[in-house]
Design an enzyme around this catalytic site. Structure first.
Site, PDB file in Angstrom:
ATOM      1  N   ASP A   1      43.220  29.491  26.419  1.00  0.00           N
ATOM      2  CA  ASP A   1      43.045  30.892  26.845  1.00  0.00           C
ATOM      3  C   ASP A   1      42.163  31.768  25.942  1.00  0.00           C
ATOM      4  OD1 ASP A   1      45.265  29.751  28.014  1.00  0.00           O
ATOM      5  OD2 ASP A   1      46.648  31.304  27.388  1.00  0.00           O
TER       6      ASP A   1
ATOM      7  N   GLU B   1      51.964  33.842  33.470  1.00  0.00           N
ATOM      8  CA  GLU B   1      51.381  33.825  32.122  1.00  0.00           C
ATOM      9  C   GLU B   1      50.253  34.860  32.041  1.00  0.00           C
ATOM     10  OE1 GLU B   1      52.069  29.369  30.523  1.00  0.00           O
ATOM     11  OE2 GLU B   1      50.391  29.480  31.883  1.00  0.00           O
TER      12      GLU B   1
END
Ligand code: FRU
Length: 523
Positions: free
Chosen positions: A59, A241
């Site tokens: 990420d 998320e």
């Protein structure tokens, strides 16, 4: 979570205690001040997308603009090309096109690994970490405690903060960490923090299982729970998320709406990981929306965990996603590094009749590296075919406008490996077929389906189709980002032909067809 408790524990053992010490001063990553160290001919290395020089990345984290610099922190495991104990890697850019790799910013410590989070410029020095003359950058992240996870308790994810007084080069963790304890929720992570001017306080959104939770703080250290969102809304096929929350004006100058972005894994429309969003209102305490079902920021399989920059001037919303999918992220056929980021994209809210959509489109600055050829117009007869040969299809862009609604585009190489894009105006579906695009068998899900995107609000008139290919990725933007697909591809040779098939019974007119080579940003 992707790793079982025992697998995480084994990683932990292998790394040994040293990984859990703050070793930022001891073993800095080799400093790279010139990114051209990336070997140009390395298989599948993107040439105009961000990749770490080596090893595993997931990420984007801590996206913040400060003093003329766009910071890109990212989930990073510096010892292997698979996921492992997480650090925050770091890169900087003045334009989000050319990047410079910097030393690792945050290392795991005895409180845990450093999972995803955000960063703010604490201009008023509310935290007291800096001075009014030198306001600190503050990073807000999740601590993931592997021993805690192994013990079977649910409270192993907490929120921590760290600060930098030199614009992101060196970081100190706050000695009062964690700043938010775990309330007994297994997946409790990925804090996104921003300054909320109306209530003059910091707002945090984080995810808790398959919900979003909102907190506020005056000083970034002490946080108060406010509200929760999500039970009755959106997709719930997996864990939520990497949330984000920000305002945008509809059509640039209309009503202000708030956008809540939530990644979900699994549960995306084409399998595995994907990113949904909600358009609604935020009153400083609670997010509300009349939207029931998930909308998707990108219908391709490879745009995950994307979030936006804090502090960009003029209310511009800039987004970067991780160009992979947890279904096969660990298996893709690269050797020295794994995973790239999406192109940086500008987010806008656009109305189409009663529908409002979050459009995403490459930042204007990207044009600086596109070497445009002269535009041409083509007419393809009913059910006819045309094709162009071009050496740089693997590192470039194709764009055109057309009113046609029934056609397909096929990028191929001499081995007859191809990616096929199809617009079916009758069914109002756009598809991306990478099933025969080259290497696909490294994981069962990668090449198993034709990816589908419903395009029911595509305007009748002429629309732009813009396609960017960068060795191991393809990004398709329809009508300036109204509909978007991003996917990884691994052809064994360059694509050198683009075939265009008119599948309708009237002439297809292609206007301003431009094929551009993209310059490498690794000088
Ligand atoms: C999303 C994610 C986050 C987590 C990070 C760990 O891809 O699972 O929720 O913080 O990756 O690397």
């Amino acid at each position: 979570m992707r790793l079982s408790g025992s697998a995480l524990f084994i990683c932990f053992l292998i790394l040994g205690i040293t990984a859990c010490k703050d070793k930022s001063r001891e073993i800095p990553l080799k400093e790279i001040d010139n990114v051209n160290e990336i070997p140009l001919m390395e298989d599948y290395r993107p040439q105009f997308h961000f990749t770490p020089k080596e090893k595993w990345m997931n990420d984007p984290n801590g996206l913040v603009y400060n003093k003329g610099i766009y910071h890109l922190f990212y989930q990073y495991y510096p010892e292997d090309i698979v996921w492992g104990p997480m650090h925050w890697g770091h890169a900087i850019s003045k334009d989000m096109v050319f990047w410079e790799h910097r030393p690792i910013a945050l290392y795991p410590d005895e409180k845990g690994l450093i999972f995803s989070g955000s960063a703010v410029v604490d201009k008023e020095n509310t935290s007291g970490f800096g001075t009014p003359e030198n306001p600190p950058l503050v990073a807000i992240f999740t601590y993931h405690n592997m021993e805690g996870e192994k013990s079977g308790e649910l409270d192993f994810q907490t929120q921590g903060i760290a600060y930098s007084l030199d614009n992101g080069e060196n970081w100190e963790k706050y000695n009062g960490n964690p700043v938010i304890d775990n309330p007994g929720i297994k997946d409790f992570r990925d804090p996104k923090v921003f300054w909320h001017q109306a209530s003059e306080r910091w707002i945090m959104v984080l995810v808790a299982g398959d919900r979003a939770q909102f907190y506020n703080s005056k000083d970034l250290k002490s946080w108060e729970f406010m509200s929760e969102f999500g039970k009755e809304h959106g997709a719930h096929g997996g864990v939520w998320e990497c949330p984000d929350l920000f305002p945008l004006k509809v059509d640039g100058d209309g009503a202000e709406k708030w956008v809540l972005i939530i990644s979900i894994n699994p549960g995306a429309p084409n399998g595995g990981s994907g990113t949904q969003y909600f358009i609604g209102d935020f009153d400083g305490t609670t997010f509300t929306t009349s939207q029931q079902d998930a909308k998707w920021i990108d219908w391709g399989t490879d745009n995950y965990a994307g979030v936006t920059y804090n502090e960009v001037p003029d209310d511009t919303r800039l987004f970067i996603g991780w160009m992979s999918n947890w279904s096969y992220a660990r298996d893709t056929p690269t050797k020295q590094w794994r995973s790239a980021m999406t192109l940086p994209r500008t987010l806008t809210l656009r109305s189409f009749g009663d529908e409002i959509l979050l459009a995403n489109y490459p930042i204007d600055g990207l044009d600086a590296i596109l070497r445009k050829e002269e535009a041409r117009n083509l007419s393809i007869p009913a059910m006819g075919t045309d094709s162009i040969q071009y050496n740089h299809l693997n590192q470039g862009e194709v764009r055109f406008t057309t009113e046609a609604k029934n056609f397909n585009l096929s990028f191929s190489n001499d081995k007859n490996e191809k990616v096929i894009l199809t617009l079916d105006g009758t069914e109002k579906i756009f598809t991306l077929d990478r099933t025969k695009s080259g290497k696909t068998d490294f994981q069962a899900d990668f090449g198993s389906i034709v990816q589908k995107m419903p395009v029911q609000d595509l305007p009748e008139q002429e629309n732009e189709f813009r396609i960017l290919i960068d060795w191991s990725s393809i990004e398709i933007f329809i009508n300036k980002g109204q509909y978007v697909m991003t996917a990884q591809i691994f052809p064994n040779e360059n694509f050198n032909e683009l075939k265009m098939v008119n599948s309708s019974d009237s002439v297809m007119t292609i206007n301003n067809l431009e094929v551009s080579k993209a310059e490498s940003v690794w000088r």
